[in-house]
Scaffold this active site. Sequence first.
Site, PDB file in Angstrom:
ATOM      1  N   ASP A  77      -7.098   4.301  -4.288  1.00  0.00           N
ATOM      2  CA  ASP A  77      -7.750   4.118  -2.992  1.00  0.00           C
ATOM      3  C   ASP A  77      -8.408   5.486  -2.733  1.00  0.00           C
ATOM      4  O   ASP A  77      -8.635   6.242  -3.694  1.00  0.00           O
ATOM      5  CB  ASP A  77      -6.720   3.728  -1.902  1.00  0.00           C
ATOM      6  CG  ASP A  77      -7.372   3.152  -0.643  1.00  0.00           C
ATOM      7  OD1 ASP A  77      -7.672   1.954  -0.621  1.00  0.00           O
ATOM      8  OD2 ASP A  77      -7.605   3.907   0.329  1.00  0.00           O
ATOM      9  N   LYS A 128       0.864  -1.185   0.000  1.00  0.00           N
ATOM     10  CA  LYS A 128       0.000   0.000   0.000  1.00  0.00           C
ATOM     11  C   LYS A 128       0.891   1.222   0.000  1.00  0.00           C
ATOM     12  O   LYS A 128       2.055   1.146   0.424  1.00  0.00           O
ATOM     13  CB  LYS A 128      -0.878   0.008   1.252  1.00  0.00           C
ATOM     14  CG  LYS A 128      -2.171   0.763   1.066  1.00  0.00           C
ATOM     15  CD  LYS A 128      -3.224  -0.101   0.406  1.00  0.00           C
ATOM     16  CE  LYS A 128      -4.470   0.658   0.083  1.00  0.00           C
ATOM     17  NZ  LYS A 128      -5.567  -0.262  -0.265  1.00  0.00           N
TER      18      LYS A 128
HETATM   19  N1  GLU Z   1      -7.288   0.083  -2.823  1.00  0.00           N
HETATM   20  C1  GLU Z   1      -8.031  -1.094  -3.184  1.00  0.00           C
HETATM   21  C2  GLU Z   1      -8.116  -2.037  -2.000  1.00  0.00           C
HETATM   22  O1  GLU Z   1      -8.204  -1.590  -0.880  1.00  0.00           O
HETATM   23  C3  GLU Z   1      -7.570  -1.710  -4.489  1.00  0.00           C
HETATM   24  C4  GLU Z   1      -6.164  -2.142  -4.576  1.00  0.00           C
HETATM   25  C5  GLU Z   1      -5.729  -2.590  -5.989  1.00  0.00           C
HETATM   26  O2  GLU Z   1      -6.557  -2.718  -6.883  1.00  0.00           O
HETATM   27  O3  GLU Z   1      -4.532  -2.830  -6.126  1.00  0.00           O
HETATM   28  O4  GLU Z   1      -8.151  -3.227  -2.127  1.00  0.00           O
END
Ligand code: GLU
Length: 449
Positions: free
Chosen positions: A169, A129
Amino acid sequence: MRMLDEKLYDIYDEVLRRNPGETEFHQAVHEVLDSLGPVIAKHPQYADAAIIQRLCEPERQIIFRVPWVDDRGAVRINRGFRVEFNSALGPYKGGLRFHASVYLGIVKFLGFEQIFKNALTGMPLGGAKGGSDFDPKGRSDGEVMRFCQSFMTELYRHLGEHTDIPAGDIGVGQREIGYLFGQYKRITNRYESGVLTGKGITWGGAQVRTEATGYGLVFFVDTMLSARGDSFEGKRVVISGSGNVALHAAEKVHQLGGTVVACSDSTGYVVEEKGIDVELLKAVKQQHRGRIADYVAARGADAHLCLEGSIWEVPCDIALPCATQNELNGSDAAALIRNRCRIVAEGANMPTTPSAVKLLTEAGVLFAPGKAANAGGVATSALEMQQNASRDSWTFEHTEARLAEIMRSIHDRCLATADEYGAPGSYVTGANIAGFTHVADAMLALGLV
Ligand code: GLU
Protein backbone atom coordinates in the site's frame (compact mmCIF):
# COMPACT_ATOMS: atom_id res chain seq x y z
CA MET A 1 -23.28 13.36 7.23
CA ARG A 2 -26.75 12.15 6.24
CA MET A 3 -29.06 10.67 8.88
CA LEU A 4 -29.07 6.89 8.97
CA ASP A 5 -32.25 4.93 9.49
CA GLU A 6 -32.99 4.22 13.16
CA LYS A 7 -31.65 0.65 13.48
CA LEU A 8 -28.49 1.56 11.60
CA TYR A 9 -28.08 4.70 13.68
CA ASP A 10 -27.94 2.61 16.86
CA ILE A 11 -25.28 0.39 15.30
CA TYR A 12 -23.27 3.45 14.22
CA ASP A 13 -23.58 4.98 17.68
CA GLU A 14 -22.16 1.80 19.18
CA VAL A 15 -19.25 1.90 16.68
CA LEU A 16 -18.49 5.48 17.81
CA ARG A 17 -18.63 4.44 21.46
CA ARG A 18 -16.42 1.37 21.06
CA ASN A 19 -13.80 3.01 18.82
CA PRO A 20 -13.22 6.50 20.24
CA GLY A 21 -11.12 8.92 18.21
CA GLU A 22 -10.85 6.68 15.13
CA THR A 23 -12.41 9.21 12.78
CA GLU A 24 -11.41 7.58 9.48
CA PHE A 25 -12.87 4.27 10.66
CA HIS A 26 -16.11 6.03 11.67
CA GLN A 27 -16.28 7.63 8.22
CA ALA A 28 -15.74 4.31 6.40
CA VAL A 29 -18.45 2.59 8.49
CA HIS A 30 -20.91 5.47 8.00
CA GLU A 31 -20.38 5.36 4.23
CA VAL A 32 -21.36 1.69 4.09
CA LEU A 33 -24.26 1.92 6.60
CA ASP A 34 -25.64 4.84 4.60
CA SER A 35 -26.44 2.40 1.76
CA LEU A 36 -27.82 -0.46 3.83
CA GLY A 37 -31.32 0.79 4.79
CA PRO A 38 -33.12 -0.98 1.89
CA VAL A 39 -31.08 -4.17 2.46
CA ILE A 40 -32.12 -4.47 6.11
CA ALA A 41 -35.75 -3.83 5.15
CA LYS A 42 -35.66 -6.56 2.48
CA HIS A 43 -33.58 -9.15 4.40
CA PRO A 44 -34.45 -9.17 8.14
CA GLN A 45 -32.24 -12.26 8.60
CA TYR A 46 -29.15 -10.01 8.45
CA ALA A 47 -30.39 -7.96 11.42
CA ASP A 48 -31.46 -11.08 13.35
CA ALA A 49 -27.94 -12.51 13.09
CA ALA A 50 -26.36 -9.11 13.95
CA ILE A 51 -24.35 -9.30 10.73
CA ILE A 52 -23.61 -5.57 10.58
CA GLN A 53 -22.49 -5.38 14.22
CA ARG A 54 -20.22 -8.40 13.65
CA LEU A 55 -18.79 -6.85 10.47
CA CYS A 56 -17.88 -3.68 12.37
CA GLU A 57 -15.85 -5.59 14.97
CA PRO A 58 -12.55 -6.98 13.60
CA GLU A 59 -12.03 -10.71 14.11
CA ARG A 60 -8.52 -10.04 15.42
CA GLN A 61 -6.31 -6.97 15.97
CA ILE A 62 -2.57 -7.24 16.42
CA ILE A 63 -0.45 -4.31 17.65
CA PHE A 64 3.27 -4.76 18.25
CA ARG A 65 6.56 -3.00 18.90
CA VAL A 66 9.03 -2.78 16.02
CA PRO A 67 12.55 -1.99 17.28
CA TRP A 68 15.35 -1.34 14.76
CA VAL A 69 18.70 0.42 14.49
CA ASP A 70 19.23 3.36 12.11
CA ASP A 71 22.39 4.09 10.10
CA ARG A 72 23.87 6.17 12.93
CA GLY A 73 23.52 3.28 15.34
CA ALA A 74 20.56 4.82 17.22
CA VAL A 75 17.72 2.59 18.41
CA ARG A 76 14.33 3.44 16.88
CA ILE A 77 10.90 2.23 17.92
CA ASN A 78 7.85 2.09 15.67
CA ARG A 79 4.41 0.57 16.10
CA GLY A 80 3.21 -2.27 13.87
CA PHE A 81 -0.43 -3.19 13.16
CA ARG A 82 -2.39 -5.95 11.48
CA VAL A 83 -6.17 -5.86 11.68
CA GLU A 84 -7.68 -9.14 10.49
CA PHE A 85 -11.20 -7.92 9.84
CA ASN A 86 -13.22 -10.67 8.25
CA SER A 87 -12.50 -14.15 6.92
CA ALA A 88 -15.95 -15.31 5.77
CA LEU A 89 -14.97 -15.44 2.09
CA GLY A 90 -11.33 -16.50 2.32
CA PRO A 91 -8.05 -15.90 4.15
CA TYR A 92 -7.41 -12.35 5.39
CA LYS A 93 -6.10 -10.25 2.52
CA GLY A 94 -5.00 -6.63 2.26
CA GLY A 95 -1.97 -4.42 2.07
CA LEU A 96 0.52 -2.91 4.51
CA ARG A 97 0.93 0.86 4.72
CA PHE A 98 4.15 2.44 6.03
CA HIS A 99 3.53 6.13 6.64
CA ALA A 100 3.95 8.53 9.56
CA SER A 101 0.15 9.03 9.75
CA VAL A 102 -0.62 5.34 10.41
CA TYR A 103 -2.49 4.58 13.64
CA LEU A 104 -5.20 2.08 14.52
CA GLY A 105 -8.03 4.22 13.06
CA ILE A 106 -6.37 4.34 9.61
CA VAL A 107 -5.66 0.60 9.59
CA LYS A 108 -9.26 -0.14 10.63
CA PHE A 109 -10.81 2.10 7.97
CA LEU A 110 -8.63 0.44 5.33
CA GLY A 111 -9.37 -3.06 6.64
CA PHE A 112 -13.11 -2.38 6.75
CA GLU A 113 -13.13 -1.09 3.15
CA GLN A 114 -11.05 -4.08 2.09
CA ILE A 115 -13.77 -6.56 3.19
CA PHE A 116 -16.26 -5.16 0.66
CA LYS A 117 -13.69 -4.44 -2.05
CA ASN A 118 -12.39 -7.99 -1.91
CA ALA A 119 -15.96 -9.35 -1.97
CA LEU A 120 -16.68 -7.28 -5.10
CA THR A 121 -13.78 -8.91 -6.98
CA GLY A 122 -15.64 -12.23 -6.76
CA MET A 123 -12.38 -13.84 -5.55
CA PRO A 124 -12.19 -15.98 -2.36
CA LEU A 125 -10.59 -13.28 -0.18
CA GLY A 126 -11.27 -12.08 3.35
CA GLY A 127 -10.41 -8.53 4.40
CA ALA A 128 -7.46 -7.17 6.42
CA LYS A 129 -4.97 -4.31 6.53
CA GLY A 130 -1.79 -3.53 8.37
CA GLY A 131 1.20 -1.27 8.51
CA SER A 132 3.29 0.96 10.67
CA ASP A 133 3.96 4.60 11.52
CA PHE A 134 7.44 4.04 10.04
CA ASP A 135 8.08 6.37 7.10
CA PRO A 136 10.46 4.92 4.47
CA LYS A 137 10.92 8.38 2.85
CA GLY A 138 14.51 9.50 3.23
CA ARG A 139 15.60 6.20 4.78
CA SER A 140 18.49 4.20 3.29
CA ASP A 141 17.93 0.74 1.80
CA GLY A 142 19.72 -0.72 4.84
CA GLU A 143 17.39 1.05 7.27
CA VAL A 144 14.30 -0.06 5.32
CA MET A 145 15.59 -3.64 5.29
CA ARG A 146 16.28 -3.70 9.04
CA PHE A 147 12.85 -2.23 9.73
CA CYS A 148 11.11 -4.77 7.47
CA GLN A 149 13.02 -7.66 9.07
CA SER A 150 12.03 -6.54 12.56
CA PHE A 151 8.40 -5.99 11.49
CA MET A 152 8.20 -9.51 10.02
CA THR A 153 9.93 -11.08 13.03
CA GLU A 154 6.70 -10.42 14.95
CA LEU A 155 4.13 -10.57 12.15
CA TYR A 156 5.20 -13.91 10.59
CA ARG A 157 3.41 -15.95 13.30
CA HIS A 158 0.07 -14.48 12.23
CA LEU A 159 0.55 -15.04 8.47
CA GLY A 160 0.31 -17.96 6.07
CA GLU A 161 -0.94 -18.60 2.54
CA HIS A 162 -4.20 -19.98 3.99
CA THR A 163 -4.36 -17.55 6.92
CA ASP A 164 -3.38 -13.97 6.11
CA ILE A 165 -1.67 -12.61 2.99
CA PRO A 166 -0.36 -9.02 3.10
CA ALA A 167 0.67 -6.94 0.08
CA GLY A 168 1.73 -3.33 -0.49
CA ASP A 169 0.00 0.00 0.00
CA ILE A 170 1.41 3.52 0.52
CA GLY A 171 5.14 3.24 1.40
CA VAL A 172 5.28 -0.50 0.69
CA GLY A 173 6.36 -1.52 -2.79
CA GLN A 174 8.40 -4.33 -4.27
CA ARG A 175 11.54 -3.41 -2.27
CA GLU A 176 9.71 -3.72 1.06
CA ILE A 177 7.80 -6.86 -0.01
CA GLY A 178 11.18 -8.40 -0.91
CA TYR A 179 12.69 -7.74 2.51
CA LEU A 180 9.51 -8.94 4.25
CA PHE A 181 9.38 -12.11 2.16
CA GLY A 182 13.07 -12.81 2.73
CA GLN A 183 12.65 -12.61 6.49
CA TYR A 184 9.47 -14.76 6.44
CA LYS A 185 11.32 -17.37 4.38
CA ARG A 186 14.26 -17.35 6.77
CA ILE A 187 12.22 -17.63 9.96
CA THR A 188 9.82 -20.31 8.72
CA ASN A 189 12.28 -22.22 6.51
CA ARG A 190 9.56 -22.36 3.84
CA TYR A 191 9.49 -20.92 0.32
CA GLU A 192 5.82 -20.11 0.72
CA SER A 193 5.25 -17.83 -2.29
CA GLY A 194 1.54 -17.36 -1.60
CA VAL A 195 2.09 -15.65 1.77
CA LEU A 196 2.68 -12.18 0.28
CA THR A 197 1.63 -10.60 -3.00
CA GLY A 198 3.30 -7.87 -5.02
CA LYS A 199 6.48 -9.93 -5.27
CA GLY A 200 9.14 -9.45 -7.97
CA ILE A 201 8.65 -11.43 -11.18
CA THR A 202 11.76 -13.58 -10.64
CA TRP A 203 10.71 -14.66 -7.13
CA GLY A 204 7.05 -15.57 -7.46
CA GLY A 205 5.45 -12.29 -8.51
CA ALA A 206 2.80 -11.91 -11.20
CA GLN A 207 2.84 -9.88 -14.39
CA VAL A 208 0.61 -6.77 -14.17
CA ARG A 209 0.47 -6.73 -10.31
CA THR A 210 2.52 -3.51 -10.18
CA GLU A 211 0.32 -1.84 -12.78
CA ALA A 212 -2.95 -3.41 -11.65
CA THR A 213 -4.54 -0.79 -9.37
CA GLY A 214 -3.95 2.08 -11.83
CA TYR A 215 -4.77 0.05 -14.94
CA GLY A 216 -7.85 -1.44 -13.25
CA LEU A 217 -9.08 2.04 -12.30
CA VAL A 218 -8.83 3.17 -15.91
CA PHE A 219 -10.53 -0.01 -17.19
CA PHE A 220 -13.37 0.72 -14.75
CA VAL A 221 -13.74 4.31 -16.01
CA ASP A 222 -13.48 3.09 -19.60
CA THR A 223 -16.46 0.79 -18.90
CA MET A 224 -18.37 3.74 -17.36
CA LEU A 225 -17.68 5.71 -20.54
CA SER A 226 -18.52 2.93 -22.97
CA ALA A 227 -21.79 2.20 -21.11
CA ARG A 228 -22.67 5.76 -22.21
CA GLY A 229 -21.39 5.37 -25.78
CA ASP A 230 -18.20 7.34 -25.05
CA SER A 231 -14.45 6.69 -24.66
CA PHE A 232 -11.20 8.20 -23.29
CA GLU A 233 -10.37 9.60 -26.75
CA GLY A 234 -9.68 13.34 -26.39
CA LYS A 235 -10.54 13.50 -22.67
CA ARG A 236 -8.64 15.76 -20.25
CA VAL A 237 -7.76 13.82 -17.12
CA VAL A 238 -6.41 15.10 -13.78
CA ILE A 239 -4.74 12.56 -11.51
CA SER A 240 -3.63 13.38 -7.98
CA GLY A 241 -0.60 11.59 -6.58
CA SER A 242 2.41 10.20 -8.39
CA GLY A 243 2.84 6.88 -6.62
CA ASN A 244 2.26 3.44 -8.02
CA VAL A 245 -1.50 3.90 -8.59
CA ALA A 246 -1.29 7.37 -10.18
CA LEU A 247 1.64 6.56 -12.49
CA HIS A 248 0.02 3.47 -13.94
CA ALA A 249 -3.38 5.12 -14.22
CA ALA A 250 -1.68 7.89 -16.23
CA GLU A 251 0.08 5.34 -18.44
CA LYS A 252 -3.21 3.58 -19.28
CA VAL A 253 -5.11 6.86 -19.87
CA HIS A 254 -2.51 7.80 -22.49
CA GLN A 255 -2.72 4.33 -24.08
CA LEU A 256 -6.50 4.76 -24.42
CA GLY A 257 -6.25 8.18 -26.07
CA GLY A 258 -6.82 10.54 -23.12
CA THR A 259 -4.47 13.30 -21.95
CA VAL A 260 -3.27 13.54 -18.35
CA VAL A 261 -2.93 17.28 -17.84
CA ALA A 262 -1.97 17.36 -14.15
CA CYS A 263 -0.61 15.20 -11.35
CA SER A 264 0.85 15.89 -7.90
CA ASP A 265 2.75 14.80 -4.84
CA SER A 266 2.69 16.09 -1.27
CA THR A 267 4.89 19.06 -2.28
CA GLY A 268 2.77 20.46 -5.13
CA TYR A 269 1.32 19.71 -8.56
CA VAL A 270 2.37 20.01 -12.15
CA VAL A 271 0.18 21.15 -15.06
CA GLU A 272 1.03 20.29 -18.66
CA GLU A 273 -1.53 21.08 -21.32
CA LYS A 274 0.05 18.73 -23.86
CA GLY A 275 0.17 15.86 -21.39
CA ILE A 276 2.47 14.63 -18.63
CA ASP A 277 5.52 12.66 -19.81
CA VAL A 278 4.65 9.50 -17.88
CA GLU A 279 7.90 7.67 -18.68
CA LEU A 280 9.97 10.56 -17.34
CA LEU A 281 7.78 10.94 -14.24
CA LYS A 282 8.10 7.20 -13.59
CA ALA A 283 11.88 7.41 -13.86
CA VAL A 284 12.05 10.41 -11.48
CA LYS A 285 9.65 8.89 -8.97
CA GLN A 286 10.53 5.20 -9.03
CA GLN A 287 14.21 4.96 -10.01
CA HIS A 288 15.40 8.09 -8.21
CA ARG A 289 12.66 8.40 -5.53
CA GLY A 290 12.48 12.09 -6.53
CA ARG A 291 9.81 14.78 -6.12
CA ILE A 292 7.48 16.52 -8.61
CA ALA A 293 9.92 19.48 -8.56
CA ASP A 294 12.65 17.16 -9.90
CA TYR A 295 10.32 16.12 -12.74
CA VAL A 296 9.56 19.75 -13.60
CA ALA A 297 13.28 20.57 -13.61
CA ALA A 298 13.98 17.62 -15.92
CA ARG A 299 11.07 18.51 -18.22
CA GLY A 300 12.04 22.12 -18.87
CA ALA A 301 9.76 24.89 -20.18
CA ASP A 302 6.64 22.76 -20.95
CA ALA A 303 5.84 21.88 -17.35
CA HIS A 304 4.55 24.29 -14.74
CA LEU A 305 4.96 23.64 -11.00
CA CYS A 306 2.15 24.86 -8.71
CA LEU A 307 2.74 25.15 -4.99
CA GLU A 308 -0.50 26.99 -4.14
CA GLY A 309 -4.16 26.11 -4.67
CA SER A 310 -5.62 22.72 -5.47
CA ILE A 311 -5.02 20.34 -8.35
CA TRP A 312 -8.82 19.97 -8.64
CA GLU A 313 -9.06 23.54 -9.95
CA VAL A 314 -7.39 22.38 -13.18
CA PRO A 315 -10.26 21.98 -15.71
CA CYS A 316 -10.84 18.34 -16.70
CA ASP A 317 -13.42 15.84 -17.96
CA ILE A 318 -12.28 13.08 -15.61
CA ALA A 319 -10.73 13.36 -12.13
CA LEU A 320 -8.88 10.42 -10.58
CA PRO A 321 -7.89 10.99 -6.93
CA CYS A 322 -5.01 8.52 -6.46
CA ALA A 323 -3.07 9.97 -3.49
CA THR A 324 -4.63 9.34 -0.06
CA GLN A 325 -7.74 9.52 2.15
CA ASN A 326 -9.80 12.73 2.29
CA GLU A 327 -7.69 14.58 -0.27
CA LEU A 328 -10.69 15.85 -2.29
CA ASN A 329 -13.00 18.04 -0.16
CA GLY A 330 -16.20 20.03 -0.66
CA SER A 331 -14.53 23.08 -2.21
CA ASP A 332 -12.52 20.85 -4.56
CA ALA A 333 -15.78 19.17 -5.59
CA ALA A 334 -17.34 22.60 -6.22
CA ALA A 335 -14.38 23.51 -8.48
CA LEU A 336 -14.74 20.24 -10.42
CA ILE A 337 -18.49 20.87 -10.88
CA ARG A 338 -17.84 24.47 -12.02
CA ASN A 339 -15.37 23.23 -14.61
CA ARG A 340 -17.87 20.61 -15.89
CA CYS A 341 -15.97 17.52 -14.81
CA ARG A 342 -18.10 14.46 -15.74
CA ILE A 343 -16.51 11.57 -13.84
CA VAL A 344 -14.70 11.22 -10.51
CA ALA A 345 -13.28 7.75 -9.82
CA GLU A 346 -11.26 6.89 -6.71
CA GLY A 347 -7.85 5.25 -7.24
CA ALA A 348 -6.89 5.78 -3.58
CA ASN A 349 -8.88 4.47 -0.61
CA MET A 350 -11.58 6.95 0.49
CA PRO A 351 -9.92 10.04 -1.08
CA THR A 352 -13.22 11.92 -1.39
CA THR A 353 -14.78 13.43 1.75
CA PRO A 354 -18.49 12.68 2.42
CA SER A 355 -19.48 16.28 1.67
CA ALA A 356 -17.61 16.16 -1.66
CA VAL A 357 -19.33 12.89 -2.60
CA LYS A 358 -22.70 14.47 -1.81
CA LEU A 359 -21.99 17.59 -3.90
CA LEU A 360 -20.69 15.60 -6.85
CA THR A 361 -23.54 13.10 -6.97
CA GLU A 362 -26.20 15.81 -6.51
CA ALA A 363 -24.65 17.73 -9.41
CA GLY A 364 -24.93 14.63 -11.61
CA VAL A 365 -21.18 13.91 -11.77
CA LEU A 366 -20.65 10.15 -12.12
CA PHE A 367 -18.84 8.96 -9.00
CA ALA A 368 -17.06 5.59 -8.68
CA PRO A 369 -16.04 4.67 -5.09
CA GLY A 370 -12.62 3.15 -4.42
CA LYS A 371 -13.93 -0.19 -3.20
CA ALA A 372 -15.13 -0.81 -6.77
CA ALA A 373 -12.83 1.35 -8.91
CA ASN A 374 -9.50 0.47 -7.25
CA ALA A 375 -10.22 -3.24 -6.70
CA GLY A 376 -7.93 -4.18 -9.61
CA GLY A 377 -4.89 -4.28 -7.31
CA VAL A 378 -6.22 -6.86 -4.91
CA ALA A 379 -7.94 -8.78 -7.74
CA THR A 380 -4.54 -9.18 -9.41
CA SER A 381 -3.11 -10.23 -6.04
CA ALA A 382 -5.64 -13.08 -6.18
CA LEU A 383 -4.34 -13.92 -9.66
CA GLU A 384 -0.79 -13.92 -8.21
CA MET A 385 -1.97 -16.34 -5.49
CA GLN A 386 -3.55 -18.60 -8.15
CA GLN A 387 -0.25 -18.73 -10.04
CA ASN A 388 1.70 -19.42 -6.83
CA ALA A 389 -0.67 -22.24 -5.86
CA SER A 390 -0.36 -23.92 -9.25
CA ARG A 391 3.37 -23.09 -9.66
CA ASP A 392 2.51 -21.42 -12.94
CA SER A 393 3.19 -18.03 -14.51
CA TRP A 394 0.98 -16.28 -16.99
CA THR A 395 1.85 -13.77 -19.71
CA PHE A 396 1.33 -10.04 -19.35
CA GLU A 397 -1.38 -10.08 -22.05
CA HIS A 398 -3.34 -12.93 -20.46
CA THR A 399 -3.17 -11.36 -16.98
CA GLU A 400 -4.14 -7.91 -18.24
CA ALA A 401 -7.12 -9.38 -20.12
CA ARG A 402 -8.25 -11.12 -16.90
CA LEU A 403 -7.93 -7.82 -14.99
CA ALA A 404 -9.97 -5.94 -17.61
CA GLU A 405 -12.67 -8.61 -17.46
CA ILE A 406 -12.80 -8.45 -13.62
CA MET A 407 -13.16 -4.64 -13.68
CA ARG A 408 -15.97 -4.87 -16.24
CA SER A 409 -17.80 -7.40 -14.14
CA ILE A 410 -17.43 -5.28 -10.94
CA HIS A 411 -18.83 -2.32 -12.89
CA ASP A 412 -21.80 -4.31 -14.17
CA ARG A 413 -22.51 -5.81 -10.76
CA CYS A 414 -22.54 -2.36 -9.13
CA LEU A 415 -25.05 -1.05 -11.67
CA ALA A 416 -27.27 -4.16 -11.52
CA THR A 417 -27.36 -4.03 -7.70
CA ALA A 418 -28.08 -0.29 -7.68
CA ASP A 419 -31.03 -0.97 -10.03
CA GLU A 420 -32.29 -3.81 -7.87
CA TYR A 421 -32.31 -1.59 -4.75
CA GLY A 422 -33.96 1.41 -6.37
CA ALA A 423 -30.92 3.64 -6.86
CA PRO A 424 -30.28 3.38 -10.62
CA GLY A 425 -26.87 4.67 -11.70
CA SER A 426 -25.46 4.92 -8.14
CA TYR A 427 -22.08 3.18 -8.07
CA VAL A 428 -21.83 3.93 -4.33
CA THR A 429 -25.08 2.14 -3.46
CA GLY A 430 -24.31 -0.68 -5.88
CA ALA A 431 -20.78 -1.28 -4.55
CA ASN A 432 -21.77 -1.13 -0.88
CA ILE A 433 -24.79 -3.42 -1.23
CA ALA A 434 -23.19 -5.93 -3.62
CA GLY A 435 -20.09 -6.18 -1.39
CA PHE A 436 -22.13 -6.39 1.80
CA THR A 437 -24.64 -9.05 0.68
CA HIS A 438 -21.85 -11.27 -0.66
CA VAL A 439 -20.06 -11.29 2.72
CA ALA A 440 -23.28 -11.33 4.76
CA ASP A 441 -24.59 -14.46 3.01
CA ALA A 442 -21.31 -16.27 3.67
CA MET A 443 -21.40 -15.20 7.34
CA LEU A 444 -24.95 -16.53 7.72
CA ALA A 445 -23.92 -19.85 6.17
CA LEU A 446 -20.90 -20.21 8.50
CA GLY A 447 -22.92 -19.69 11.69
CA LEU A 448 -22.02 -17.61 14.72
CA VAL A 449 -18.23 -17.74 14.62
N1 GLU B 1 -3.38 -2.11 -0.80
C1 GLU B 1 -4.14 -2.51 -1.95
C2 GLU B 1 -5.60 -2.13 -1.77
O1 GLU B 1 -5.89 -1.11 -1.18
C3 GLU B 1 -3.89 -3.95 -2.36
C4 GLU B 1 -4.17 -5.00 -1.37
C5 GLU B 1 -3.71 -6.41 -1.80
O2 GLU B 1 -3.31 -6.61 -2.94
O3 GLU B 1 -3.81 -7.29 -0.94
O4 GLU B 1 -6.50 -2.77 -2.22
